[in-house]
Design an enzyme around this catalytic site. Structure first.
Site, PDB file in Angstrom:
ATOM      1  N   HIS A  82      44.342   0.084-101.687  1.00 34.00           N
ATOM      2  CA  HIS A  82      42.884   0.020-101.649  1.00 34.00           C
ATOM      3  C   HIS A  82      42.325   0.912-100.544  1.00 34.00           C
ATOM      4  O   HIS A  82      42.844   0.922 -99.434  1.00 34.00           O
ATOM      5  CB  HIS A  82      42.426  -1.421-101.417  1.00 34.00           C
ATOM      6  CG  HIS A  82      41.013  -1.675-101.836  1.00 34.00           C
ATOM      7  ND1 HIS A  82      39.928  -1.205-101.115  1.00 34.00           N
ATOM      8  CD2 HIS A  82      40.494  -2.343-102.894  1.00 34.00           C
ATOM      9  CE1 HIS A  82      38.817  -1.573-101.715  1.00 34.00           C
ATOM     10  NE2 HIS A  82      39.124  -2.254-102.793  1.00 34.00           N
ATOM     11  N   GLY A 163      26.939   2.565 -82.629  1.00 27.67           N
ATOM     12  CA  GLY A 163      28.126   3.039 -81.941  1.00 27.67           C
ATOM     13  C   GLY A 163      28.172   4.543 -81.788  1.00 27.67           C
ATOM     14  O   GLY A 163      27.331   5.278 -82.319  1.00 27.67           O
ATOM     15  N   PRO A 169      40.145   2.643 -81.646  1.00 29.98           N
ATOM     16  CA  PRO A 169      41.501   3.199 -81.811  1.00 29.98           C
ATOM     17  C   PRO A 169      42.375   2.490 -82.827  1.00 29.98           C
ATOM     18  O   PRO A 169      43.150   3.141 -83.539  1.00 29.98           O
ATOM     19  CB  PRO A 169      42.095   3.080 -80.405  1.00 29.98           C
ATOM     20  CG  PRO A 169      40.926   3.049 -79.490  1.00 29.98           C
ATOM     21  CD  PRO A 169      39.830   2.358 -80.248  1.00 29.98           C
TER      22      PRO A 169
END
Length: 299
Positions: A82, A163, A169
């Site tokens: 997916h 943001g 990360p």
């Protein structure tokens, strides 16, 4: 007057049972929220939860589940059929009772801001929360996936809504938005040829000139050695399930392939299935509001 909002968070984890169970336990612990259902798929490597609750409770649930997902899921080690771009990949809010899409839009924005402020996970707003038409379609927003997202965020038109222009990360980036109820509907084919599923998906999905309100991709179910047409039916009244099912059957016959079964992921509005029963049984003059017993009992 009780207000209820549905939230259907999608997590990029369908194999680690400990993580899935911890997410379920967290969802069940939040006041004002009920975990109605959750399911996982090892091929997709994805879990879909369905929660319903008060506006405040459901917003808190979305944040707490995103926090836990960011602690448990490392996208640098993730693989699956997916498409995905984040640990908590998608957070949709859906009005259920005595609420509006505008209220869900407001909750989506507040949740996105909190997730970035406290977790440093950026987000795109999508569907009805999108700031521009180009960001409404989740597939377009998620294009590039986790691996390609750092470069995508540097493109002028793809700054996150909340943001900085860099992903978390290990938790990536999240899509957050308000939308109508959809049905996650998959059709399994009697073949292991993924190219056939891809060809059929391209024929039926709206973005390729197929059915309005249908999003579809071909995926491979490795554990069963069969190909699948995986779909999101974003408006089951505009494009009912039986219509795409019959279109898939018709296209599959061109390849000498049969349909072996279908599945619905998570919960679905009853009317989406009753519409199919009405079609296949050829019921005449059927009135959904008057002739379905549960509509009278549940009000």
């Amino acid at each position: 007057m009780t207000k209820l909002i549905e939230c259907i968070p999608n997590f990029s984890e369908g194999r680690n049972r400990e993580t899935i169970d911890l997410l379920a336990k967290e969802a069940e612990s939040i006041p004002g929220v009920t975990l109605l259902d959750y399911s996982s798929d090892t091929n997709h490597n994805r879990s879909v939860f369905t929660l319903v609750g008060s506006p405040g409770g459901i917003a808190e649930a979305a944040f707490r589940l995103c926090k836990l997902a960011s602690e448990r899921i490392d996208m640098t080690k993730h693989s699956g059929e997916h498409p995905r771009m984040g640990a908590m990949d998608v957070i949709p809010f859906v009005p259920v009772k005595n609420t509006t899409i505008d209220e869900c839009i407001e909750i989506s924005k507040k949740t996105a801001k909190r997730i970035y402020d406290e977790l440093k996970i950026p987000s795109f707003l999508y569907e009805d929360s999108a700031a521009s038409p180009g960001r409404q379609n989740l597939a377009k927003v998620r294009k590039g996936q986790f691996e390609g997202m750092p470069e995508k965020l540097l493109e002028p038109e793809w700054a996150p809504d909340f943001g900085e222009r860099k992903i978390h990360p290990t938790a990536g980036i999240t899509a957050i938005g308000a939308r109508k109820p959809l049905v996650a509907f998959n059709v399994n084919l009697g073949t292991s040829d993924i190219n056939i599923a891809n060809a059929i998906a391209k024929t039926i999905r709206a973005s390729s000139g197929g059915y309005k309100a249908c999003k579809g991709i071909g995926v491979m179910l490795e554990d069963r050695n069969i190909a699948q047409v995986s779909m999101n039916m974003v408006d089951y009244e505009t494009t009912p399930l039986y219509r795409v099912f019959e279109a898939i059957r018709f296209e599959a016959e061109r390849w000498g392939v049969s349909i072996t079964g279908s599945e619905i992921i998570g919960l679905t509005p009853a009317k989406a299935l009753i519409d199919c029963a009405e079609y296949y049984l050829k019921i005449e003059d059927f009135d959904y509001n008057k002739q379905v017993l549960e509509n009278h009992l549940l009000g």
